[in-house]
Design an enzyme around this catalytic site. Structure first.
Site, PDB file in Angstrom:
ATOM      1  N   GLU A   1      38.812  30.368  27.422  1.00  0.00           N
ATOM      2  CA  GLU A   1      38.734  29.637  28.651  1.00  0.00           C
ATOM      3  C   GLU A   1      39.715  28.591  28.931  1.00  0.00           C
ATOM      4  OE1 GLU A   1      35.018  27.816  27.271  1.00  0.00           O
ATOM      5  OE2 GLU A   1      33.829  29.051  28.622  1.00  0.00           O
TER       6      GLU A   1
ATOM      7  N   ASP B   1      42.077  39.594  52.425  1.00  0.00           N
ATOM      8  CA  ASP B   1      41.578  40.321  51.537  1.00  0.00           C
ATOM      9  C   ASP B   1      41.967  41.731  51.173  1.00  0.00           C
ATOM     10  OD1 ASP B   1      40.087  41.654  49.683  1.00  0.00           O
ATOM     11  OD2 ASP B   1      37.973  41.113  50.442  1.00  0.00           O
TER      12      ASP B   1
ATOM     13  N   ARG C   1      39.326  47.902  36.258  1.00  0.00           N
ATOM     14  CA  ARG C   1      38.399  47.261  37.099  1.00  0.00           C
ATOM     15  C   ARG C   1      38.763  45.744  36.913  1.00  0.00           C
ATOM     16  NH1 ARG C   1      35.509  50.886  39.016  1.00  0.00           N
ATOM     17  NH2 ARG C   1      34.691  49.494  40.606  1.00  0.00           N
TER      18      ARG C   1
ATOM     19  N   TYR D   1      37.908  34.556  23.107  1.00  0.00           N
ATOM     20  CA  TYR D   1      37.693  33.529  24.091  1.00  0.00           C
ATOM     21  C   TYR D   1      38.750  32.848  24.371  1.00  0.00           C
ATOM     22  CZ  TYR D   1      32.864  33.357  25.852  1.00  0.00           C
ATOM     23  OH  TYR D   1      31.997  33.577  26.462  1.00  0.00           O
TER      24      TYR D   1
ATOM     25  N   THR E   1      41.114  43.466  44.724  1.00  0.00           N
ATOM     26  CA  THR E   1      40.907  44.187  43.268  1.00  0.00           C
ATOM     27  C   THR E   1      41.803  44.734  42.612  1.00  0.00           C
ATOM     28  OG1 THR E   1      40.547  46.216  44.501  1.00  0.00           O
ATOM     29  CG2 THR E   1      38.533  44.668  44.088  1.00  0.00           C
TER      30      THR E   1
ATOM     31  N   LYS F   1      41.803  49.833  42.938  1.00  0.00           N
ATOM     32  CA  LYS F   1      41.715  50.803  44.112  1.00  0.00           C
ATOM     33  C   LYS F   1      43.170  51.413  44.121  1.00  0.00           C
ATOM     34  CE  LYS F   1      38.319  47.691  46.418  1.00  0.00           C
ATOM     35  NZ  LYS F   1      37.081  48.115  45.969  1.00  0.00           N
TER      36      LYS F   1
HETATM   37  C1  LIG Z   1      37.644  44.519  50.994  1.00  0.00           C
HETATM   38  C2  LIG Z   1      36.788  44.182  49.792  1.00  0.00           C
HETATM   39  N1  LIG Z   1      36.895  43.064  49.038  1.00  0.00           N
HETATM   40  C3  LIG Z   1      36.162  42.974  47.907  1.00  0.00           C
HETATM   41  C4  LIG Z   1      35.579  43.954  47.266  1.00  0.00           C
HETATM   42  C5  LIG Z   1      34.685  43.868  45.991  1.00  0.00           C
HETATM   43  O1  LIG Z   1      35.329  44.199  44.983  1.00  0.00           O
HETATM   44  P1  LIG Z   1      34.421  44.449  43.439  1.00  0.00           P
HETATM   45  O2  LIG Z   1      33.606  45.818  43.677  1.00  0.00           O
HETATM   46  O3  LIG Z   1      35.239  44.558  42.549  1.00  0.00           O
HETATM   47  O4  LIG Z   1      33.589  43.240  43.375  1.00  0.00           O
HETATM   48  C6  LIG Z   1      35.678  45.375  47.673  1.00  0.00           C
HETATM   49  C7  LIG Z   1      35.049  46.386  47.193  1.00  0.00           C
HETATM   50  O5  LIG Z   1      34.941  47.619  47.340  1.00  0.00           O
HETATM   51  C8  LIG Z   1      36.454  45.474  49.060  1.00  0.00           C
HETATM   52  O6  LIG Z   1      36.346  46.692  49.684  1.00  0.00           O
END
Ligand SMILES: Cc1ncc(COP(=O)(O)O)c(C=O)c1O
Length: 420
Positions: free
Chosen positions: A57, A201, A236, A55, A227, A230
């Site tokens: 935190e 994002d 993950r 843990y 993320t 990918k």
């Molecule tokens: C542009 C975008 N943002 C956020 C996410 C969310 O990621 P997660 O599935 O890890 O929550 C994705 C997932 O496909 C995504 O394509």
């Protein structure tokens, strides 16, 4: 060679046998899911460490529990590496997933009900970009921009018009199914006109950015989420990067705002992934991802298919089955392809008149086949196999295509050292 998972095998045969089956499935299929990848064995090993047990935190040198000196070193390495990778002023490596990372970004910078300008989900945005079945749509007021009906490209005139009209507190760019480069500078200019925070994002394209196969959102964006599993090819999980001015608010929003204890085994695996992405080979890898996607796109166009934006600049292509005059649509296409061992997902295309359950398109990505060392010729060959599958009704023909898929998979083995 020893069985890689011998303890798992002896304690739980049921789970072990499913792991074995899943490994075989991954080995014997062609993965074209644009959001997936095969993490290295080094990344997978980091995930399976006793770091899982701790843990922690808080943040390095500011933890709530004792015993975190070593954990602090690991998290600090991950932070340093990812800052270098993306040229970021500040990094938080704790988000468990892309969705929680985005939740933290909103929590850090907005009040409930504030306005965000983002791409429409059906045009390639993500659920966390204001869908009404997601927390984001319930907690904030989203205004959505669109892709141009003719070109399939971001309609910047509309983005600017909506920004001037609605004065959003945040403008969001970065998508789940957009096959072209993102012009971060242009978004910055519009954000500056209305004094909005620019949030990118880059969940999908982070690997390409790290490998310099796509422009970096910094210095244009204020905040970047991604993320790590990918195109970046890690475990993950997710990260948030930001300018120093947002650092404190972002850290507070991740913990204690939206999460409890961080997953330190995942953070160690993220550190390994960042190290891999800092190597010159990773640049080569990401360039090859794009070359493969472009070769595949070219082959589809030669075969008479219609692609959204007529091609790709990144790792994915969106095939419009309706405009391609095929007799199968998204759902059936996905299922038919799965039956021959080609794994992809059905997807809406811009201005789709069909339902999300059975949309007009399929989304195909090349990160996974590129990890398996496939090049342009294999990418073209896969396009041919997809074409044959979608056009035939013959069971024998489908069986023959499946044989071709197995043959191709065996020539590009996956996880050779993993013996189960
Ligand atoms: C542009 C975008 N943002 C956020 C996410 C969310 O990621 P997660 O599935 O890890 O929550 C994705 C997932 O496909 C995504 O394509």
């Amino acid at each position: 060679m020893n069985n890689y998972y011998k303890h798992l095998a002896s304690v739980d045969q049921e789970v072990y046998s499913y792991v074995k089956m899943e490994l075989e499935r991954q080995r014997n299929t062609i993965g074209l899911i644009a959001s997936e990848n095969y993490a290295s064995l080094a990344v997978l090993e980091a995930l399976a460490t006793p770091l899982n047990n701790k843990y922690a935190e808080g943040y390095p040198n500011k933890r709530y529990y004792a015993g975190n000196k070593i954990i602090d070193s690991i998290e600090s390495i991950a932070i340093d590496r990812v800052k270098k990778l993306f040229d970021a002023e500040h990094a938080n490596v704790q988000p468990h997933a892309g969705a929680t990372a985005n939740m933290s970004v909103y929590l850090a910078t907005l009040n409930l009900g504030d306005k965000i300008l983002a791409l429409e989900l059906a045009h390639g945005g993500h659920l966390t970009h204001g869908s009404n079945v997601n927390f984001s749509g319930a907690a904030y007021k989203f205004v959505h921009y669109h892709l141009d009906k003719e070109t399939g490209l971001i309609d910047f005139e509309e983005v600017r018009k909506l920004a001037l009209e609605h004065k959003p507190k945040m403008i969001l760019c970065g998508y789940s199914a957009y096959p072209r480069k993102i012009d971060f500078k242009r978004f910055r200019e519009i954000a500056d006109e209305v004094n909005a925070i620019l949030f990118a994002d880059i969940a999908h394209i982070a690997g390409l950015v790290a490998g310099k196969a796509h422009e970096n959102p910094f210095p244009y964006a204020d905040i970047v989420s991604s993320t790590t599993h990918k195109t970046l090819r890690g475990p993950r999980g997710a990260i948030i990067l930001c300018k120093e001015k947002f650092a404190k608010a972002i850290d507070k929003a991740v913990f204690p705002g939206t999460q409890g204890g961080p997953f330190e085994h995942c953070i160690a695996a993220k550190a390994v992934c960042f190290k891999e992405a800092l190597q010159p080979e990773f640049k080569e890898y990401t360039r090859q991802i794009v070359k493969n996607a472009q070769a595949m796109a070219e082959e589809f166009i030669n075969l008479g298919y219609s692609l959204v934006t007529n091609g790709t600049d990144n790792h994915l292509l969106l095939v419009d089955l309706v405009k391609s005059k095929l007799k199968v649509f998204g759902k059936e296409a996905q299922e038919k392809l799965e039956s021959v061992g080609i794994i992809c997902n059905r997807n809406m295309v811009p201005y789709d008149t069909r339902s999300p359950f059975d949309p007009s398109g399929i989304r195909l990505g090349t990160p996974m086949i590129t990890t398996r060392n496939m090049k342009e010729s294999e990418s073209r060959y896969i396009a041919e196999l997809v074409d044959k599958t979608l056009k035939t009704e013959s069971k024998t023909e489908l069986e023959r295509i499946h044989e071709n898929v197995l043959d191709l998979s065996s020539k590009f083995p996956l996880y050779k050292d993993l013996v189960l």
